[in-house]
Design an enzyme around this catalytic site. Sequence first.
Site, PDB file in Angstrom:
ATOM      1  N   ASP A  39       0.808  -1.222   0.000  1.00 49.06           N
ATOM      2  CA  ASP A  39       0.000   0.000   0.000  1.00 49.06           C
ATOM      3  C   ASP A  39       0.838   1.267   0.000  1.00 49.06           C
ATOM      4  OD1 ASP A  39       1.028  -0.101   2.525  1.00 49.06           O
ATOM      5  OD2 ASP A  39      -0.892   0.198   3.575  1.00 49.06           O
ATOM      6  N   GLU A  41       3.368   2.029   2.236  1.00 51.90           N
ATOM      7  CA  GLU A  41       4.025   2.341   3.514  1.00 51.90           C
ATOM      8  C   GLU A  41       5.531   2.083   3.419  1.00 51.90           C
ATOM      9  OE1 GLU A  41       2.524   0.422   6.955  1.00 51.90           O
ATOM     10  OE2 GLU A  41       0.443   1.072   6.621  1.00 51.90           O
ATOM     11  N   ARG A  98       9.774  26.835   1.003  1.00 47.83           N
ATOM     12  CA  ARG A  98       9.100  28.029   0.478  1.00 47.83           C
ATOM     13  C   ARG A  98       7.836  28.367   1.261  1.00 47.83           C
ATOM     14  NH1 ARG A  98       9.354  26.197  -5.758  1.00 47.83           N
ATOM     15  NH2 ARG A  98       9.357  24.165  -4.707  1.00 47.83           N
ATOM     16  N   ASP A 171      14.878  38.751  -8.245  1.00 50.99           N
ATOM     17  CA  ASP A 171      13.883  39.517  -7.490  1.00 50.99           C
ATOM     18  C   ASP A 171      14.603  40.284  -6.383  1.00 50.99           C
ATOM     19  OD1 ASP A 171      14.384  37.614  -5.421  1.00 50.99           O
ATOM     20  OD2 ASP A 171      12.830  36.320  -6.255  1.00 50.99           O
ATOM     21  N   LYS A 194       9.934  42.200 -10.162  1.00 45.42           N
ATOM     22  CA  LYS A 194       8.833  41.333 -10.594  1.00 45.42           C
ATOM     23  C   LYS A 194       7.752  41.275  -9.528  1.00 45.42           C
ATOM     24  CE  LYS A 194      10.460  36.884  -8.785  1.00 45.42           C
ATOM     25  NZ  LYS A 194      10.987  35.546  -9.095  1.00 45.42           N
ATOM     26  N   ARG A 196       4.715  38.532  -7.998  1.00 49.38           N
ATOM     27  CA  ARG A 196       4.287  37.125  -8.018  1.00 49.38           C
ATOM     28  C   ARG A 196       2.853  37.046  -7.493  1.00 49.38           C
ATOM     29  NH1 ARG A 196       6.925  32.495  -8.686  1.00 49.38           N
ATOM     30  NH2 ARG A 196       9.022  33.331  -8.391  1.00 49.38           N
ATOM     31  N   ASP A 220      20.182  32.499  -8.444  1.00 52.15           N
ATOM     32  CA  ASP A 220      19.011  32.177  -7.621  1.00 52.15           C
ATOM     33  C   ASP A 220      19.336  30.962  -6.761  1.00 52.15           C
ATOM     34  OD1 ASP A 220      16.485  32.484  -6.605  1.00 52.15           O
ATOM     35  OD2 ASP A 220      15.451  32.313  -8.529  1.00 52.15           O
ATOM     36  N   GLY A 227       9.731  28.991 -15.363  1.00 52.29           N
ATOM     37  CA  GLY A 227       8.955  30.007 -16.074  1.00 52.29           C
ATOM     38  C   GLY A 227       9.490  31.403 -15.827  1.00 52.29           C
ATOM     39  N   THR A 228       9.729  31.728 -14.555  1.00 49.62           N
ATOM     40  CA  THR A 228      10.272  33.040 -14.197  1.00 49.62           C
ATOM     41  C   THR A 228      11.674  33.219 -14.763  1.00 49.62           C
ATOM     42  OG1 THR A 228       8.996  33.030 -12.142  1.00 49.62           O
ATOM     43  CG2 THR A 228      10.831  34.560 -12.277  1.00 49.62           C
TER      44      THR A 228
END
Length: 313
Positions: A39, A41, A98, A171, A194, A196, A220, A227-228
Site C-alpha cells: 500500500d 508504507e 518556500r 527579485d 517582478k 508574483r 538564484d 517560467g520566471t
Amino acid sequence: MQVGKIKLFTGNSNAQLAKAISNYLGIPLGRASIRRFADGEVFAQIDENVRNMDVFIVQSTCAPVNDAVMELLIIMDAVRRASAASITAVIPYYGYARQDRKVAPRTPISAKLVADLLQTAGATRVLAMDLHAGQIQGFFNIPVDNVFATPVLLRAITDLNLKDQVIVSPDAGGTERARAIAKRVDAQLAVIDKRRPMPNVAEIVNVIGEVEGKDAIIIDDIIDTAGTLCAAAQVLHEKGAKSVYAAATHGVFSPPAIERIEKSVLTKVLVTDTIPVNGPGPNSKIQQLSVAELLGEAIKRIYYGESLSQLFV
C-alpha cells in the site's frame, strides 16, 4: 577520514550524492533495507550496529517530496531506537522551505511543521544547504548548519571566462545573494523587478541596472518550473544583454522546466546535485556541479567539532 564512531546512511532520494560524499570521506555507506509495503508504507531496517554511534543520514526532500520526507523520518526513528548517540539529518535540499510564513489567512507554515517532525523523529542536528529562507533555522530547537553552495558556483562562473559580466538577482529578495557573488567576481549588479500574484507565476515589470552589451548571469537558489527564469532571460536579452546564463543551487525542474530551458535564450544553466537531474541529454544547456566535497567536508568538521565558517572564507 578514519572510521570510528561515525556512520553514514542514505535514503533513496539522492543516493548518488550520498555515494560521492562517502567516497570523499573514505567511509562506506551504512547497510540498511528500505522498502515499501503493497500500500506504499515505508519500512526501514538498519542492518548494522549503530549503538553509541554518530549517525549522518543523507536525504534530499525532493520529488516525490512527501515520500522522501517520510523515508527520512522513518530511517531516523529506526536509528534512534537502535540507540545511536547522535543523529544528523543531512538535507541537501529542504522541501517545504518556500512555505516559511503565512502568506494569506488560514494557511500553514509547513517549513515549521517539517522541522517539528524531524526533531520528533530523533534528529539532534540538521545540516542543510542554501535554505530558501534563513529563518527556517529558528524553527528548530536543535543546532542547524546552513552551508552555502557559493564556492562551487563561483568556481563554475569563473570557468565561464566571461569578460564583461553583470550578476542579476531575479527579485528583490535575492539581492543579497547576488550582491555577494558580484563582489567575489568583481562584477556589476542588476535586479529584476517582478510581481508574483500566485505560486509559480511571476510578472516581470522592469530591470534595475545596466545589462546592455554585457554577459548576464542570473543567480538564484531554486529553479522550479523555470517560467520566471526563462522570462527573465528573455527580458535581459531584449534589454541588450550579449548572453544570458543562470546559476542556482537547487534544480527542482518541475515539468516543463527542462523543455523551457532548452528552448529559451539561455546559454547555460548551472545547478548543483543537491537534487538529481533526470532528462537533460549530453548537449543540454543544463550543467550539474557536485557539492559532495563541500557537504563531506562539513560532515567531517561537525564530527570533529571544527569550524564550518572556515569553508566560506
